[in-house]
Motif scaffolding. Structure first.
Motif, PDB file in Angstrom:
ATOM      1  N   ALA A   1       0.835  -1.206   0.000  1.00  0.00           N
ATOM      2  CA  ALA A   1       0.000   0.000   0.000  1.00  0.00           C
ATOM      3  C   ALA A   1       0.869   1.254   0.000  1.00  0.00           C
ATOM      4  O   ALA A   1       0.598   2.207  -0.746  1.00  0.00           O
ATOM      5  N   ILE A   2       1.922   1.264   0.798  1.00  0.00           N
ATOM      6  CA  ILE A   2       2.837   2.405   0.853  1.00  0.00           C
ATOM      7  C   ILE A   2       3.515   2.600  -0.504  1.00  0.00           C
ATOM      8  O   ILE A   2       3.633   3.732  -0.998  1.00  0.00           O
ATOM      9  N   ILE A   3       3.953   1.519  -1.109  1.00  0.00           N
ATOM     10  CA  ILE A   3       4.598   1.611  -2.427  1.00  0.00           C
ATOM     11  C   ILE A   3       3.601   2.137  -3.455  1.00  0.00           C
ATOM     12  O   ILE A   3       3.934   2.990  -4.284  1.00  0.00           O
ATOM     13  N   GLY A   4       2.359   1.648  -3.421  1.00  0.00           N
ATOM     14  CA  GLY A   4       1.333   2.117  -4.354  1.00  0.00           C
ATOM     15  C   GLY A   4       1.053   3.599  -4.192  1.00  0.00           C
ATOM     16  O   GLY A   4       0.939   4.339  -5.178  1.00  0.00           O
ATOM     17  N   ILE A   5       0.956   4.061  -2.948  1.00  0.00           N
ATOM     18  CA  ILE A   5       0.727   5.480  -2.694  1.00  0.00           C
ATOM     19  C   ILE A   5       1.902   6.312  -3.212  1.00  0.00           C
ATOM     20  O   ILE A   5       1.712   7.370  -3.819  1.00  0.00           O
ATOM     21  N   ALA A   6       3.121   5.831  -2.978  1.00  0.00           N
ATOM     22  CA  ALA A   6       4.311   6.556  -3.454  1.00  0.00           C
ATOM     23  C   ALA A   6       4.342   6.617  -4.985  1.00  0.00           C
ATOM     24  O   ALA A   6       4.697   7.655  -5.562  1.00  0.00           O
ATOM     25  N   ILE A   7       3.961   5.550  -5.636  1.00  0.00           N
ATOM     26  CA  ILE A   7       3.930   5.541  -7.107  1.00  0.00           C
ATOM     27  C   ILE A   7       2.893   6.531  -7.620  1.00  0.00           C
ATOM     28  O   ILE A   7       3.154   7.278  -8.565  1.00  0.00           O
TER      29      ILE A   7
ATOM     30  N   THR B   1       4.249   9.956  -7.350  1.00  0.00           N
ATOM     31  CA  THR B   1       5.286  10.189  -8.357  1.00  0.00           C
ATOM     32  C   THR B   1       4.666  10.411  -9.736  1.00  0.00           C
ATOM     33  O   THR B   1       5.144  11.243 -10.509  1.00  0.00           O
ATOM     34  N   LEU B   2       3.607   9.679 -10.034  1.00  0.00           N
ATOM     35  CA  LEU B   2       2.957   9.822 -11.335  1.00  0.00           C
ATOM     36  C   LEU B   2       2.330  11.205 -11.529  1.00  0.00           C
ATOM     37  O   LEU B   2       2.130  11.637 -12.654  1.00  0.00           O
ATOM     38  N   ALA B   3       2.031  11.877 -10.442  1.00  0.00           N
ATOM     39  CA  ALA B   3       1.459  13.226 -10.533  1.00  0.00           C
ATOM     40  C   ALA B   3       2.588  14.242 -10.725  1.00  0.00           C
ATOM     41  O   ALA B   3       2.644  15.272 -10.058  1.00  0.00           O
ATOM     42  N   CYS B   4       3.492  13.931 -11.629  1.00  0.00           N
ATOM     43  CA  CYS B   4       4.628  14.801 -11.974  1.00  0.00           C
ATOM     44  C   CYS B   4       5.500  15.130 -10.771  1.00  0.00           C
ATOM     45  O   CYS B   4       6.131  16.181 -10.711  1.00  0.00           O
ATOM     46  N   GLY B   5       5.517  14.269  -9.800  1.00  0.00           N
ATOM     47  CA  GLY B   5       6.363  14.466  -8.629  1.00  0.00           C
ATOM     48  C   GLY B   5       5.770  15.410  -7.599  1.00  0.00           C
ATOM     49  O   GLY B   5       6.174  15.407  -6.450  1.00  0.00           O
TER      50      GLY B   5
ATOM     51  N   LEU C   1       4.222  13.958  -4.415  1.00  0.00           N
ATOM     52  CA  LEU C   1       5.094  13.520  -3.333  1.00  0.00           C
ATOM     53  C   LEU C   1       5.075  14.489  -2.156  1.00  0.00           C
ATOM     54  O   LEU C   1       5.350  14.098  -1.026  1.00  0.00           O
ATOM     55  N   ILE C   2       4.746  15.748  -2.431  1.00  0.00           N
ATOM     56  CA  ILE C   2       4.640  16.724  -1.338  1.00  0.00           C
ATOM     57  C   ILE C   2       3.522  16.320  -0.381  1.00  0.00           C
ATOM     58  O   ILE C   2       3.624  16.509   0.824  1.00  0.00           O
ATOM     59  N   VAL C   3       2.471  15.737  -0.903  1.00  0.00           N
ATOM     60  CA  VAL C   3       1.355  15.280  -0.076  1.00  0.00           C
ATOM     61  C   VAL C   3       1.602  13.866   0.426  1.00  0.00           C
ATOM     62  O   VAL C   3       1.312  13.541   1.583  1.00  0.00           O
ATOM     63  N   VAL C   4       2.146  13.034  -0.418  1.00  0.00           N
ATOM     64  CA  VAL C   4       2.291  11.609  -0.104  1.00  0.00           C
ATOM     65  C   VAL C   4       3.317  11.354   0.997  1.00  0.00           C
ATOM     66  O   VAL C   4       3.113  10.499   1.850  1.00  0.00           O
ATOM     67  N   THR C   5       4.409  12.085   0.995  1.00  0.00           N
ATOM     68  CA  THR C   5       5.475  11.833   1.979  1.00  0.00           C
ATOM     69  C   THR C   5       4.977  11.961   3.419  1.00  0.00           C
ATOM     70  O   THR C   5       5.201  11.047   4.223  1.00  0.00           O
ATOM     71  N   PRO C   6       4.296  13.046   3.798  1.00  0.00           N
ATOM     72  CA  PRO C   6       3.780  13.099   5.179  1.00  0.00           C
ATOM     73  C   PRO C   6       2.752  12.008   5.474  1.00  0.00           C
ATOM     74  O   PRO C   6       2.694  11.502   6.596  1.00  0.00           O
ATOM     75  N   VAL C   7       1.954  11.637   4.485  1.00  0.00           N
ATOM     76  CA  VAL C   7       0.957  10.583   4.685  1.00  0.00           C
ATOM     77  C   VAL C   7       1.652   9.261   4.993  1.00  0.00           C
ATOM     78  O   VAL C   7       1.240   8.514   5.888  1.00  0.00           O
ATOM     79  N   ILE C   8       2.730   8.972   4.286  1.00  0.00           N
ATOM     80  CA  ILE C   8       3.479   7.735   4.522  1.00  0.00           C
ATOM     81  C   ILE C   8       4.098   7.733   5.918  1.00  0.00           C
ATOM     82  O   ILE C   8       4.033   6.736   6.639  1.00  0.00           O
ATOM     83  N   PHE C   9       4.679   8.866   6.319  1.00  0.00           N
ATOM     84  CA  PHE C   9       5.265   8.942   7.659  1.00  0.00           C
ATOM     85  C   PHE C   9       4.204   8.775   8.736  1.00  0.00           C
ATOM     86  O   PHE C   9       4.429   8.070   9.731  1.00  0.00           O
TER      87      PHE C   9
END
Length: 75
Positions: A27-33, A36-40, A43-51
């Motif tokens: 799930a974490i890998i899918g969220i990170a992908i 990343t697909l949103a032109c990087g 990742l500004i939103v995804v990184t805090p969500v993963i942490f």
């Protein structure tokens, strides 16, 4: 706890619920992908969500440690 004892404790905890850990990792890998697909920019939103998801998972696995952490932070 020394290094080897901590490593062994962690291994046992993962072994108890291996498929839960695999699912969480996927799930974490899918969220990170997706971020990343949103032109990087995603990742500004995804990184805090993963942490935050990782912190919640840790607190779920070791609830007895949360009191110790809270005491350390407050002091």
């Amino acid at each position: 706890m020394d290094f080897w004892q901590a490593l062994e404790t962690s291994r046992k905890k993962v072994q108890e619920n291996l498929w839960g850990f695999v699912g969480f990792l996927l799930a974490i890998i899918g969220i990170a992908i997706l971020g990343t697909l949103a032109c990087g920019v995603g990742l500004i939103v995804v990184t805090p969500v993963i942490f935050c998801a990782t912190a919640v998972a840790y607190r779920e696995l070791w609830p007895e440690q949360t009191d110790t952490i809270a005491e350390a932070i407050s002091n």
